[in-house]
Write a protein that holds these residues in place. Structure first.
Motif, PDB file in Angstrom:
ATOM      1  N   SER A 289      18.433 -54.204   2.510  1.00 57.57           N
ATOM      2  CA  SER A 289      19.447 -55.094   1.937  1.00 57.57           C
ATOM      3  C   SER A 289      19.088 -55.488   0.506  1.00 57.57           C
ATOM      4  CB  SER A 289      19.586 -56.343   2.810  1.00 57.57           C
ATOM      5  OG  SER A 289      20.486 -57.254   2.235  1.00 57.57           O
ATOM      6  N   ILE A 290      17.821 -55.814   0.287  1.00 55.24           N
ATOM      7  CA  ILE A 290      17.342 -56.191  -1.051  1.00 55.24           C
ATOM      8  C   ILE A 290      17.497 -55.019  -2.016  1.00 55.24           C
ATOM      9  CG2 ILE A 290      15.261 -56.764  -2.380  1.00 55.24           C
ATOM     10  CD1 ILE A 290      14.325 -58.328   0.159  1.00 55.24           C
ATOM     11  N   PHE A 291      17.063 -53.843  -1.563  1.00 57.94           N
ATOM     12  CA  PHE A 291      17.111 -52.672  -2.433  1.00 57.94           C
ATOM     13  C   PHE A 291      18.544 -52.183  -2.668  1.00 57.94           C
ATOM     14  CE2 PHE A 291      12.514 -51.526  -1.151  1.00 57.94           C
ATOM     15  CZ  PHE A 291      12.023 -52.273  -2.211  1.00 57.94           C
ATOM     16  N   LYS A 292      19.410 -52.386  -1.689  1.00 60.09           N
ATOM     17  CA  LYS A 292      20.815 -51.982  -1.861  1.00 60.09           C
ATOM     18  C   LYS A 292      21.442 -52.735  -3.031  1.00 60.09           C
ATOM     19  CE  LYS A 292      25.206 -51.508   0.596  1.00 60.09           C
ATOM     20  NZ  LYS A 292      25.920 -51.715   1.893  1.00 60.09           N
ATOM     21  N   LYS A 293      21.139 -54.022  -3.140  1.00 59.97           N
ATOM     22  CA  LYS A 293      21.660 -54.834  -4.244  1.00 59.97           C
ATOM     23  C   LYS A 293      21.128 -54.349  -5.592  1.00 59.97           C
ATOM     24  CE  LYS A 293      22.096 -58.971  -1.373  1.00 59.97           C
ATOM     25  NZ  LYS A 293      21.564 -60.333  -1.089  1.00 59.97           N
ATOM     26  N   ALA A 294      19.941 -53.737  -5.564  1.00 61.36           N
ATOM     27  CA  ALA A 294      19.324 -53.226  -6.799  1.00 61.36           C
ATOM     28  C   ALA A 294      19.674 -51.773  -7.055  1.00 61.36           C
ATOM     29  CB  ALA A 294      17.811 -53.397  -6.715  1.00 61.36           C
ATOM     30  N   GLY A 295      20.550 -51.202  -6.197  1.00 58.65           N
ATOM     31  CA  GLY A 295      20.940 -49.800  -6.371  1.00 58.65           C
ATOM     32  C   GLY A 295      19.874 -48.815  -5.959  1.00 58.65           C
ATOM     33  N   ILE A 296      19.040 -49.205  -4.972  1.00 58.44           N
ATOM     34  CA  ILE A 296      17.944 -48.351  -4.507  1.00 58.44           C
ATOM     35  C   ILE A 296      18.207 -47.971  -3.044  1.00 58.44           C
ATOM     36  CG2 ILE A 296      15.448 -48.171  -4.133  1.00 58.44           C
ATOM     37  CD1 ILE A 296      15.092 -50.344  -6.268  1.00 58.44           C
ATOM     38  N   PRO A 297      18.708 -46.772  -2.772  1.00 56.26           N
ATOM     39  CA  PRO A 297      18.979 -46.352  -1.394  1.00 56.26           C
ATOM     40  C   PRO A 297      17.726 -45.835  -0.690  1.00 56.26           C
ATOM     41  CG  PRO A 297      19.617 -44.618  -2.894  1.00 56.26           C
ATOM     42  CD  PRO A 297      19.139 -45.754  -3.755  1.00 56.26           C
ATOM     43  N   PRO A 298      17.755 -45.717   0.645  1.00 62.67           N
ATOM     44  CA  PRO A 298      16.595 -45.183   1.375  1.00 62.67           C
ATOM     45  C   PRO A 298      16.559 -43.659   1.343  1.00 62.67           C
ATOM     46  CG  PRO A 298      18.324 -45.775   2.909  1.00 62.67           C
ATOM     47  CD  PRO A 298      18.813 -46.199   1.555  1.00 62.67           C
ATOM     48  N   PHE A 299      15.350 -43.134   1.458  1.00 60.62           N
ATOM     49  CA  PHE A 299      15.108 -41.695   1.532  1.00 60.62           C
ATOM     50  C   PHE A 299      14.114 -41.502   2.668  1.00 60.62           C
ATOM     51  CE2 PHE A 299      13.198 -37.653   0.531  1.00 60.62           C
ATOM     52  CZ  PHE A 299      14.126 -36.929  -0.210  1.00 60.62           C
ATOM     53  N   TYR A 300      14.622 -41.165   3.864  1.00 63.54           N
ATOM     54  CA  TYR A 300      13.767 -41.067   5.048  1.00 63.54           C
ATOM     55  C   TYR A 300      13.151 -39.676   5.150  1.00 63.54           C
ATOM     56  CZ  TYR A 300      16.180 -45.356   6.447  1.00 63.54           C
ATOM     57  OH  TYR A 300      16.689 -46.622   6.491  1.00 63.54           O
ATOM     58  N   ASP A 301      11.829 -39.636   5.109  1.00 62.74           N
ATOM     59  CA  ASP A 301      11.113 -38.372   5.243  1.00 62.74           C
ATOM     60  C   ASP A 301       9.651 -38.667   5.493  1.00 62.74           C
ATOM     61  OD1 ASP A 301      10.551 -35.555   5.108  1.00 62.74           O
ATOM     62  OD2 ASP A 301      12.242 -35.329   3.744  1.00 62.74           O
ATOM     63  N   CYS A 302       8.877 -37.611   5.730  1.00 59.93           N
ATOM     64  CA  CYS A 302       7.432 -37.732   5.968  1.00 59.93           C
ATOM     65  C   CYS A 302       6.685 -37.116   4.794  1.00 59.93           C
ATOM     66  CB  CYS A 302       7.056 -37.024   7.265  1.00 59.93           C
ATOM     67  SG  CYS A 302       5.274 -36.980   7.602  1.00 59.93           S
ATOM     68  N   CYS A 303       5.595 -37.737   4.394  1.00 56.56           N
ATOM     69  CA  CYS A 303       4.818 -37.241   3.252  1.00 56.56           C
ATOM     70  C   CYS A 303       4.074 -35.946   3.578  1.00 56.56           C
ATOM     71  CB  CYS A 303       3.838 -38.305   2.776  1.00 56.56           C
ATOM     72  SG  CYS A 303       2.475 -38.644   3.941  1.00 56.56           S
ATOM     73  N   GLY A 304       3.807 -35.678   4.860  1.00 52.27           N
ATOM     74  CA  GLY A 304       3.101 -34.465   5.262  1.00 52.27           C
ATOM     75  C   GLY A 304       1.603 -34.635   5.430  1.00 52.27           C
ATOM     76  N   LYS A 305       1.110 -35.862   5.316  1.00 49.18           N
ATOM     77  CA  LYS A 305      -0.330 -36.088   5.447  1.00 49.18           C
ATOM     78  C   LYS A 305      -0.892 -35.613   6.792  1.00 49.18           C
ATOM     79  CE  LYS A 305      -3.818 -39.752   4.791  1.00 49.18           C
ATOM     80  NZ  LYS A 305      -4.444 -39.983   6.099  1.00 49.18           N
ATOM     81  N   PRO A 306      -0.244 -35.928   7.928  1.00 52.44           N
ATOM     82  CA  PRO A 306      -0.782 -35.434   9.206  1.00 52.44           C
ATOM     83  C   PRO A 306      -0.828 -33.916   9.277  1.00 52.44           C
ATOM     84  CG  PRO A 306       0.835 -37.174   9.570  1.00 52.44           C
ATOM     85  CD  PRO A 306       0.941 -36.790   8.134  1.00 52.44           C
ATOM     86  N   VAL A 307       0.131 -33.254   8.636  1.00 55.80           N
ATOM     87  CA  VAL A 307       0.171 -31.793   8.639  1.00 55.80           C
ATOM     88  C   VAL A 307      -1.043 -31.228   7.898  1.00 55.80           C
ATOM     89  CG1 VAL A 307       1.475 -29.765   7.867  1.00 55.80           C
ATOM     90  CG2 VAL A 307       2.678 -31.745   8.818  1.00 55.80           C
ATOM     91  N   LEU A 308      -1.331 -31.774   6.723  1.00 51.91           N
ATOM     92  CA  LEU A 308      -2.496 -31.321   5.966  1.00 51.91           C
ATOM     93  C   LEU A 308      -3.783 -31.620   6.723  1.00 51.91           C
ATOM     94  CD1 LEU A 308      -3.692 -30.137   3.355  1.00 51.91           C
ATOM     95  CD2 LEU A 308      -3.771 -32.462   2.446  1.00 51.91           C
ATOM     96  N   GLU A 309      -3.863 -32.793   7.335  1.00 54.24           N
ATOM     97  CA  GLU A 309      -5.093 -33.176   8.027  1.00 54.24           C
ATOM     98  C   GLU A 309      -5.346 -32.347   9.279  1.00 54.24           C
ATOM     99  OE1 GLU A 309      -5.872 -37.721   6.554  1.00 54.24           O
ATOM    100  OE2 GLU A 309      -4.916 -37.460   8.499  1.00 54.24           O
ATOM    101  N   LEU A 310      -4.335 -31.669   9.777  1.00 51.77           N
ATOM    102  CA  LEU A 310      -4.545 -30.736  10.887  1.00 51.77           C
ATOM    103  C   LEU A 310      -5.027 -29.374  10.393  1.00 51.77           C
ATOM    104  CD1 LEU A 310      -1.565 -31.497  13.306  1.00 51.77           C
ATOM    105  CD2 LEU A 310      -3.980 -32.044  13.610  1.00 51.77           C
ATOM    106  N   GLY A 311      -5.154 -29.247   9.073  1.00 49.63           N
ATOM    107  CA  GLY A 311      -5.646 -28.001   8.502  1.00 49.63           C
ATOM    108  C   GLY A 311      -4.548 -27.051   8.070  1.00 49.63           C
ATOM    109  N   LEU A 312      -3.287 -27.495   8.157  1.00 53.69           N
ATOM    110  CA  LEU A 312      -2.145 -26.643   7.830  1.00 53.69           C
ATOM    111  C   LEU A 312      -1.803 -26.782   6.345  1.00 53.69           C
ATOM    112  CD1 LEU A 312      -0.092 -27.522  11.018  1.00 53.69           C
ATOM    113  CD2 LEU A 312      -1.289 -25.378  10.576  1.00 53.69           C
ATOM    114  N   GLU A 313      -2.650 -26.199   5.517  1.00 53.36           N
ATOM    115  CA  GLU A 313      -2.521 -26.366   4.070  1.00 53.36           C
ATOM    116  C   GLU A 313      -1.221 -25.763   3.537  1.00 53.36           C
ATOM    117  OE1 GLU A 313      -5.460 -26.092   0.214  1.00 53.36           O
ATOM    118  OE2 GLU A 313      -5.746 -24.669   1.859  1.00 53.36           O
TER     119      GLU A 313
END
Length: 329
Positions: free
Chosen positions: A133-157
């Motif tokens: 709600s706060i970010f919507k007023k500032a014109g900042i929408p959500p971007f839902y995704d995963c950074c991929g850290k667990p994937v790298l930490e499993l060795g999947l470079e």
């Protein structure tokens, strides 16, 4: 260059003097009675390590145990010697390799987006709604995704690098120039891999003039990646008026490095050790607080619900649904 760096890191292991300083700071090394210089045993137990970096912080020779373990994992994946799905990682792979709950619908055309990560939406749905709600007023929408850290930490470079490329491509397509992060793990994992400006949620809230100062006395658990530089604590300083001391003698929340799949009992032991103490526990990592709460520390606090006055505790029992519903918003 990467191979040269790898050789240098592994050569440093030969400098290990077996002083056992690392073992004294690590429950995983203690359990198996090894130190970071016992490379053959470490290679066999690579997926039991929490990748917290405590061994490196205390090593008198500066040996980077986390990088060594990561290399072992990458080698085993390339050689096909470690069946990730057969070893219990099928759920993580299904969710994270091409993030199951990603949703970019509202982000197109926005120069700045809010990237809440995986576990903040999972554990703090009410606080997330207030942030949106706060970010919507500032014109900042959500971007839902995963950074991929667990994937790298499993060795999947290769798969982790593919996630970086996918995110950069989407940011370019949408005209995104800045992402606001709620997760310190995302922040350090991204590093310089993205072609956008990275801002912490606390820096953005300060910029917008929103948020209450956290009062009272707390013992703060610094998440593993921020323990050295404390970049996130610097951004949080604007919102702190009470007494914040560092939580000592706690290696990891128990979720680091995906080791909880192999070391379930050890992970529970780590999380349960946060109960009690003279001051309530607080952190700025939703994964950590979610794990502490799940294992009995119902008083553990995340900074954001206090700053935004939602009074919310970690909702670990509905974590899947809390993430799932944002896929369609």
């Amino acid at each position: 260059m990467a191979e040269k760096k790898k050789r240098e890191i592994h050569k440093r292991v030969e400098e290990c003097i077996h002083c056992n300083a690392c073992k004294r700071k690590c429950k995983f090394l203690t359990k198996y009675d090894i130190c970071i210089g016992d490379t053959e045993k470490l290679r066999e137990l690579a997926y039991h390590c929490y990748l917290c970096g405590e061994c490196t912080r205390v090593c008198p020779k500066g040996i980077d145990g986390r990088e060594i373990i990561l290399d072992f994992r990458k080698e085993q994946v390339k050689e096909g010697k470690y069946g990730l799905k057969q070893r219990g990682y099928s759920g993580i792979l299904l969710e994270k390799k091409n993030y199951l709950f990603k949703n970019h619908r509202k982000a197109k055309g926005a120069k700045t987006v809010f990237f809440p990560g995986c576990n903040f939406p999972a554990y703090y749905p009410k606080t997330l709604e207030k942030l949106l709600s706060i970010f919507k007023k500032a014109g900042i929408p959500p971007f839902y995704d995963c950074c991929g850290k667990p994937v790298l930490e499993l060795g999947l470079e290769a798969e982790a690098n593919a996630i970086f490329r996918r995110l950069n491509q989407r940011f370019q397509e949408f005209g995104i120039e800045e992402i606001v992060l709620a997760c310190p793990n995302c922040y350090y994992h991204f590093g310089n891999q993205l072609n956008v400006k990275i801002t912490t949620v606390y820096e953005k809230l300060k910029e917008l003039g929103v948020g209450k100062k956290v009062e009272g006395a707390y013992s703060c658990f610094y998440p593993c990646p921020d323990r050295e530089d404390k970049v996130w604590m610097e951004g949080l300083s604007h919102f702190i008026s009470g007494e914040i001391s560092e939580k000592k003698n706690l290696q990891c929340c128990g979720m680091g490095g995906c080791a909880f799949v192999q070391e379930a009992e050890l992970s529970r032991e780590m999380a349960k050790s946060t109960q009690g103490g003279e001051k309530p526990l607080i952190s700025y990592c939703s994964t950590c607080i979610g794990q502490f709460s799940k294992e009995g520390n119902q008083e553990a606090e995340h900074f954001l619900p206090l700053i935004l006055e939602t009074g919310e505790k970690a909702d670990y029992s509905h974590s899947f649904w809390n993430r799932f519903k944002h896929k369609f918003y």
